[in-house]
Design a protein around this motif. Structure first.
Motif, PDB file in Angstrom:
ATOM      1  N   PHE A  33       0.812  -1.210   0.000  1.00  0.00           N
ATOM      2  CA  PHE A  33       0.000   0.000   0.000  1.00  0.00           C
ATOM      3  C   PHE A  33       0.852   1.269   0.000  1.00  0.00           C
ATOM      4  O   PHE A  33       0.349   2.353  -0.247  1.00  0.00           O
ATOM      5  CB  PHE A  33      -0.944  -0.004   1.218  1.00  0.00           C
ATOM      6  N   SER A  34       2.165   1.156   0.321  1.00  0.00           N
ATOM      7  CA  SER A  34       3.018   2.344   0.313  1.00  0.00           C
ATOM      8  C   SER A  34       3.236   2.890  -1.086  1.00  0.00           C
ATOM      9  O   SER A  34       3.704   4.022  -1.255  1.00  0.00           O
ATOM     10  CB  SER A  34       4.376   2.025   0.951  1.00  0.00           C
ATOM     11  N   PHE A  35       2.892   2.092  -2.138  1.00  0.00           N
ATOM     12  CA  PHE A  35       3.026   2.595  -3.505  1.00  0.00           C
ATOM     13  C   PHE A  35       2.023   3.708  -3.793  1.00  0.00           C
ATOM     14  O   PHE A  35       2.177   4.438  -4.764  1.00  0.00           O
ATOM     15  CB  PHE A  35       2.844   1.454  -4.504  1.00  0.00           C
ATOM     16  N   GLN A  36       1.003   3.820  -2.975  1.00  0.00           N
ATOM     17  CA  GLN A  36       0.051   4.914  -3.136  1.00  0.00           C
ATOM     18  C   GLN A  36       0.635   6.234  -2.643  1.00  0.00           C
ATOM     19  O   GLN A  36       0.077   7.292  -2.913  1.00  0.00           O
ATOM     20  CB  GLN A  36      -1.226   4.591  -2.373  1.00  0.00           C
ATOM     21  N   CYS A  61      12.302  -2.733   1.377  1.00  0.00           N
ATOM     22  CA  CYS A  61      12.121  -3.149  -0.006  1.00  0.00           C
ATOM     23  C   CYS A  61      13.044  -2.326  -0.898  1.00  0.00           C
ATOM     24  O   CYS A  61      13.689  -1.372  -0.445  1.00  0.00           O
ATOM     25  CB  CYS A  61      10.663  -3.002  -0.449  1.00  0.00           C
ATOM     26  N   LYS A  62      13.083  -2.674  -2.177  1.00  0.00           N
ATOM     27  CA  LYS A  62      13.976  -1.986  -3.108  1.00  0.00           C
ATOM     28  C   LYS A  62      13.573  -0.528  -3.300  1.00  0.00           C
ATOM     29  O   LYS A  62      14.431   0.350  -3.420  1.00  0.00           O
ATOM     30  CB  LYS A  62      13.991  -2.708  -4.455  1.00  0.00           C
ATOM     31  N   ARG A  63      12.257  -0.276  -3.336  1.00  0.00           N
ATOM     32  CA  ARG A  63      11.804   1.101  -3.539  1.00  0.00           C
ATOM     33  C   ARG A  63      12.183   1.971  -2.352  1.00  0.00           C
ATOM     34  O   ARG A  63      12.690   3.083  -2.534  1.00  0.00           O
ATOM     35  CB  ARG A  63      10.290   1.129  -3.746  1.00  0.00           C
ATOM     36  N   TRP A  64      11.959   1.499  -1.137  1.00  0.00           N
ATOM     37  CA  TRP A  64      12.327   2.275   0.048  1.00  0.00           C
ATOM     38  C   TRP A  64      13.839   2.478   0.093  1.00  0.00           C
ATOM     39  O   TRP A  64      14.310   3.538   0.502  1.00  0.00           O
ATOM     40  CB  TRP A  64      11.842   1.552   1.305  1.00  0.00           C
ATOM     41  N   HIS A  65      14.576   1.471  -0.323  1.00  0.00           N
ATOM     42  CA  HIS A  65      16.042   1.571  -0.351  1.00  0.00           C
ATOM     43  C   HIS A  65      16.481   2.681  -1.298  1.00  0.00           C
ATOM     44  O   HIS A  65      17.378   3.481  -0.983  1.00  0.00           O
ATOM     45  CB  HIS A  65      16.628   0.225  -0.781  1.00  0.00           C
TER      46      HIS A  65
END
Length: 506
Positions: A33-36, A61-65
């Motif tokens: 849900f953080s992609f929102q 995750c890769k995005r947060w990284h």
């Protein structure tokens, strides 16, 4: 009507049930849900976290990284030699870093010139750089770095291997440099060194600390026309001559710190030329006398902060302080250490410096109850007061009940004439005043608790001071556990409450 209400309620319950089922289905499918949340908002959230929490979040995750790395502006790295292999990928992740610290232990081999070149080439937004313990950096490496680095405006280097030529390269090629700190630079000790020039002449803050030949910075000092802050600490050499030369070229100097320098009244007379000086620290300069302080007071009439540490030489006293009282009416902060000031100078000082808000008097043999009463009575703007190792007593503390209406905090340290009883009395009369007492018997400072309203009971509080011996800690543990032990013995000796008769009752 009742049927319609029940149908609406039934529809709502079905919608909620469907929503819960969808949420459970998303969880089962691993939906994030953080992609929102947009990357910009996620980066702002990371910036509000502590350094430890940011590192933890970057592993989710890769995005947060990626987002955490792109939003980081401050970075501190252990500058050991094996950092070189990881630098390209590391700087690719943190490409927006503006402040970088490279620190290495003195016993280890640090990064070399190649690593510093990669940093200058890849960190295009770097503005602040701190180098500590990088002994493998040379003058050649600093010159190459200075040619390829970005818009640097602040550099701090301590215990590094380069010398005067490396510093000159930085000053010449980093045209936006405004803040320079040099401490224990190893390269200045090896062989004859060249003079350090002003470069672009934009330096506004300069700190020189623990340098054997700091006189090499003379051209830099004289050529920095816009110098605002100058800090000189524990540098060898005769500073009277150098100050006599450079003060003529520093019209914008506002703040000057001098600590443990070979300095006399001649140097202070040179400082008196700085008409715009507002902050002056003269710390541990035993050769300075009333003559030098009087010259500074007469020449620097805009002084707001003045710190004078006589270092037990007792060569500065009432005469110098009288000059300060006559000329420096804008004084807001005054710290006097090792000066034997009396009513002769303190009374005019308190009467003329009406804006004095912070005052500290330490290690003075002449500052007793009359002098203390004078300060409290006349310094109406005083907010913070510190008295250390002075012969004041409980009788002198009584004036605090009504004097200094704006006083917020007072520290009493190592004044054996002041007892906790007088502090308790003071807090009962001025509850808003924060009082810190260290009478010289205990090894630490104790903040006394605020008094409770009449009729209230305070739970006993035992604070463990720092730096106690093992025996003292053991005694403190016994005292702290005394209430528990007493209650245990009381329970064992009292009649049982389970209904069975006690031996005493039989």
């Amino acid at each position: 009507m009742g049927q319609s209400t029940s149908s609406v309620a039934c529809a709502r319950s079905k919608q909620e049930e469907a929503g819960h089922q969808e949420l459970d289905q998303n969880k089962m499918q691993g939906k994030d849900f953080s992609f929102q949340v947009p990357d910009e908002c996620l980066s702002c959230i990371f910036q509000k976290l502590s350094s430890v929490d940011r590192k933890t979040c970057s592993l989710v995750c890769k995005r947060w990284h990626w987002v955490e790395g792109q939003g980081r502006q401050r970075l501190s790295l252990f500058a050991q030699e094996n950092l070189l292999s990881a630098l390209p990928k590391l700087l690719l992740r943190f490409e927006h870093v503006t402040k970088l610290a490279l620190k290495c232990d003195k016993k280890l081999i640090s990064i070399d010139d190649e690593a510093l070149f990669i940093i200058g080439r890849d960190c295009r937004q770097l503005k602040k750089l701190k180098l500590k313990g990088c002994k493998q950096l040379t003058d050649d490496g600093m010159e190459i770095f200075a040619r390829v680095c970005g818009p640097l405006n602040k550099i701090s280097c301590g215990s590094c291997g380069f010398g005067a030529r490396g510093l000159n390269s930085i000053l010449q090629h980093c045209v936006n440099l405004e803040d320079l700190t040099v401490k224990r630079l190893k390269g200045l000790y090896e062989g004859p060194s060249e003079l350090i020039g002003p470069g672009s002449g934009k330096i506004r803050r300069l700190c020189l600390k623990e340098l054997f030949n700091a006189q090499l910075f003379g051209p830099l000092l004289a050529g920095s026309k816009h110098l605002h802050t100058l800090m000189l600490s524990k540098n060898s050499g005769n500073w009277d001559k150098l100050l006599d030369i450079i003060t003529e070229h520093l019209p914008e100097l506002v703040e000057l710190h001098m600590e443990k320098l070979q300095l006399s009244d001649r140097g202070l007379q040179a400082v008196a030329r700085c008409k715009n000086l507002e902050v002056l620290y003269v710390v541990k300069a035993p050769e300075c006398t009333n003559v030098g302080l009087s010259a500074v007071a007469t020449g620097c009439r805009k002084l707001r902060k003045l710190h004078v540490d006589g270092w037990k030489a007792s060569r500065v006293g009432d005469e110098g302080l009288l000059s300060v009282a006559r000329a420096c009416n804008d004084l807001q902060e005054l710290v006097l250490i090792g000066l034997n000031a009396t009513m002769t100078s303190l009374s005019p000082l308190a009467a003329s410096c009406l804006g004095l808000e912070r005052l500290a008097l330490c290690n003075s043999e002449t500052f007793g109850d009359p002098e203390f009463s004078c300060i409290i009575t006349k310094c109406q703007s005083l907010k913070k007061l510190c008295i250390k190792s002075c012969p004041i007593s409980d009788q002198g503390m009584e004036v605090l009940a009504t004097g200094c209406p704006n006083l917020v905090k007072i520290k009493i340290k190592k004044c054996r004439g002041v007892t906790p009883a007088s502090i308790d009395w003071l807090q009962n009369n001025r509850e808003s005043l924060v009082v810190t007492l260290d009478n010289g018997i205990a090894s630490t400072t104790t903040d006394l608790p605020r008094p409770l309203p009449p009729g209230a009971n305070r739970a006993p509080r035992i604070s463990a001071p720092q730096n106690r011996s093992p025996l003292a800690k053991a005694r403190l543990a016994i005292v702290a556990g005394g209430s528990f032990v007493a209650c245990t013995f009381l329970r064992w000796s009292s009649p049982s409450t389970s209904g069975s008769s006690s031996p005493a009752g039989a």
